[in-house]
Design an enzyme around this catalytic site. Structure first.
Site, PDB file in Angstrom:
ATOM      1  NE  ARG A 109      -3.795   0.824   2.035  1.00  0.00           N
ATOM      2  CZ  ARG A 109      -5.005   1.100   2.498  1.00  0.00           C
ATOM      3  NH1 ARG A 109      -5.175   2.036   3.413  1.00  0.00           N
ATOM      4  NH2 ARG A 109      -6.059   0.449   2.051  1.00  0.00           N
ATOM      5  CG  HIS A 136      -8.446   0.408  -2.717  1.00  0.00           C
ATOM      6  ND1 HIS A 136      -7.702  -0.666  -2.279  1.00  0.00           N
ATOM      7  CD2 HIS A 136      -9.094   0.887  -1.618  1.00  0.00           C
ATOM      8  CE1 HIS A 136      -7.895  -0.824  -0.979  1.00  0.00           C
ATOM      9  NE2 HIS A 136      -8.732   0.099  -0.547  1.00  0.00           N
ATOM     10  CD  GLN A 139     -13.081  -0.862  -0.584  1.00  0.00           C
ATOM     11  OE1 GLN A 139     -12.260  -0.769   0.314  1.00  0.00           O
ATOM     12  NE2 GLN A 139     -14.342  -1.181  -0.359  1.00  0.00           N
ATOM     13  CG  ASP A 231     -13.163   7.203  -1.098  1.00  0.00           C
ATOM     14  OD1 ASP A 231     -13.023   7.185   0.150  1.00  0.00           O
ATOM     15  OD2 ASP A 231     -12.220   6.987  -1.889  1.00  0.00           O
ATOM     16  CB  CYS A 272     -14.002   2.259   0.226  1.00  0.00           C
ATOM     17  SG  CYS A 272     -13.528   3.989   0.234  1.00  0.00           S
ATOM     18  NE  ARG A 300     -11.236  -4.295   0.887  1.00  0.00           N
ATOM     19  CZ  ARG A 300     -10.218  -3.490   1.237  1.00  0.00           C
ATOM     20  NH1 ARG A 300     -10.434  -2.446   2.015  1.00  0.00           N
ATOM     21  NH2 ARG A 300      -8.994  -3.692   0.773  1.00  0.00           N
TER      22      ARG A 300
HETATM   23  N1   CP Z   1     -11.209   0.682   2.594  1.00  0.00           N
HETATM   24  C1   CP Z   1      -9.929   0.605   2.996  1.00  0.00           C
HETATM   25  O1   CP Z   1      -9.006   0.353   2.240  1.00  0.00           O
HETATM   26  O2   CP Z   1      -9.766   0.826   4.336  1.00  0.00           O
HETATM   27  P1   CP Z   1      -8.371   0.964   5.056  1.00  0.00           P
HETATM   28  O3   CP Z   1      -7.736   2.248   4.562  1.00  0.00           O
HETATM   29  O4   CP Z   1      -8.721   1.029   6.517  1.00  0.00           O
HETATM   30  O5   CP Z   1      -7.513  -0.204   4.728  1.00  0.00           O
HETATM   31  N1  NVA Z   2      -9.628   7.194  -1.632  1.00  0.00           N
HETATM   32  C1  NVA Z   2      -9.276   6.834  -0.286  1.00  0.00           C
HETATM   33  C2  NVA Z   2      -9.558   5.409  -0.056  1.00  0.00           C
HETATM   34  C3  NVA Z   2      -9.253   4.906   1.329  1.00  0.00           C
HETATM   35  C4  NVA Z   2      -9.561   3.451   1.497  1.00  0.00           C
HETATM   36  C5  NVA Z   2      -7.814   7.153  -0.026  1.00  0.00           C
HETATM   37  O1  NVA Z   2      -6.993   6.852  -0.891  1.00  0.00           O
HETATM   38  O2  NVA Z   2      -7.517   7.707   1.026  1.00  0.00           O
END
Ligand code: CP
Ligand code: NVA
Length: 319
Positions: A109, A136, A139, A231, A272, A300
């Site tokens: 990540r 993502h 997700q 989101d 999400c 998830r």
């Molecule tokens: N939706 C999601 O990716 O959540 P986190 O950022 O908590 O992993």
């Molecule tokens: N778009 C958001 C998603 C978090 C799961 C971010 O990147 O922060």
């Protein structure tokens, strides 16, 4: 269940996954969810290791990977950028080659999509995109599983996303919808819409699947939606743009009157998570009867379990 051979594959952005392969992952996730709920305990990842390199914070994704893998006897190793060399003292390519000699797979990540691509290219083991600025994908699998569970199928349903229409979540949502024949409408101001080159790519898959992809600035486009999705207005790494986003995106807040404009009492609300309540979504919608955000969060784990099973094990071990 049709059984495509996925052992050794990486999941970087879903673009090179066929609709059949994606459907297989979703079916497998549904099966694993059932097994988990029935209390089944297995050790299918015994002897395997997973490096989780996280440049950004995470609750769901990290916990989904760690629990899905660890509960089955796998050994996840969490590595933040404080713990590991990642293009600083040691090049990313060299780190990837070292990890490839020690681990069964890598989850990443972070910021740049290129990082996850290099990890995959150089490590020689499956690499999973656990969120980058661009995509993502894990997700998106959970999102579609949630829609499928609600309506029996996702194909032919209409999902409307409101908010920052060019973020990681939207990109992956558009890819999966286009591939699986799910109609997807992105409702966003002009400056926050998907890039035309990206839309041209999705149009090819949409044409094959019959998905209708619509990009508009008009919240009235939620009419007849089956799912409303939003989101955060400023993603991780974009905190400096928060004030500007609030100004641009306030008209796209998901609230009770927006939900009523779907004219569909069966319409569900998806997010999400994490959510900033009373910005992109009101507390009343978030906590209301249409909300499926906790099912989506749970999914998830099951979808990530499916990815791990399919890419790390022989078909006859898990099917
Ligand atoms: N939706 C999601 O990716 O959540 P986190 O950022 O908590 O992993
Ligand atoms: N778009 C958001 C998603 C978090 C799961 C971010 O990147 O922060």
């Amino acid at each position: 269940m049709k059984r495509p051979e996925l052992k050794g594959r990486s999941l970087l952005n879903l673009k090179n996954w066929t609709p059949e392969e994606i459907r297989f992952l979703l079916q497998l996730a549904a099966k694993e969810k059932q097994a988990a709920h029935s209390g089944e305990v297995r050790q299918r990842f015994a002897g395997k290791t997973l490096a989780l390199i996280f440049e950004k914070r995470s609750t769901r994704t990290r916990c989904a990977f760690e629990t899905a893998f660890g509960e089955e006897g796998g050994h996840p190793v969490f590595l933040s950028t404080d713990d590991i060399q990642l293009g600083g003292k040691e090049s990313l390519e060299d780190t990837a080659r070292v990890l490839g000699r020690m681990f069964s797979a890598i989850g990443f990540r972070g910021f740049r999509q290129q990082t996850v691509e290099v990890l995959s290219g150089k490590s020689g083991i499956p690499v999973y995109n656990a969120l980058t600025d661009a995509y993502h994908p894990t997700q998106a699998l959970a999102d579609i599983l949630t829609v499928q569970e609600e309506f029996g199928r996702a194909e032919g349903k209409t999902l409307c996303f409101l908010g920052d229409g060019r973020n990681n979540v939207v990109h992956s949502l558009l890819i999966i919808c286009a591939k699986l024949g799910v109609h997807c409408t992105v409702i966003a101001p002009e400056s926050l819409r998907p890039h035309p080159d990206f839309l041209a790519e999705t149009a090819v898959w949409a044409q094959q699947s019959g998905a209708k992809i619509t990009i508009t600035g008009d919240p009235a486009a939620v009419r007849h939606a089956d799912a409303i999705y939003t989101d955060v207005w400023a993603s991780m790494g974009e905190e400096a743009q928060k004030a500007e986003r609030v100004r641009l995106l306030s008209p796209y807040q998901v609230n009770d009157s927006l939900l009523a404009r779907t004219e569909n009492s069966a319409c569900i609300f998806l997010h999400c998570l994490p959510a900033v309540k009373n910005e992109e979504v009101t507390e009343s919608v978030f906590e209301g009867p249409s909300s499926r955000v906790w099912e989506q969060a749970e999914n998830r784990k099951h979808t990530i379990k499916a990815i791990l099973l399919a890419t790390l094990l022989d078909l006859d071990v898990y099917c």
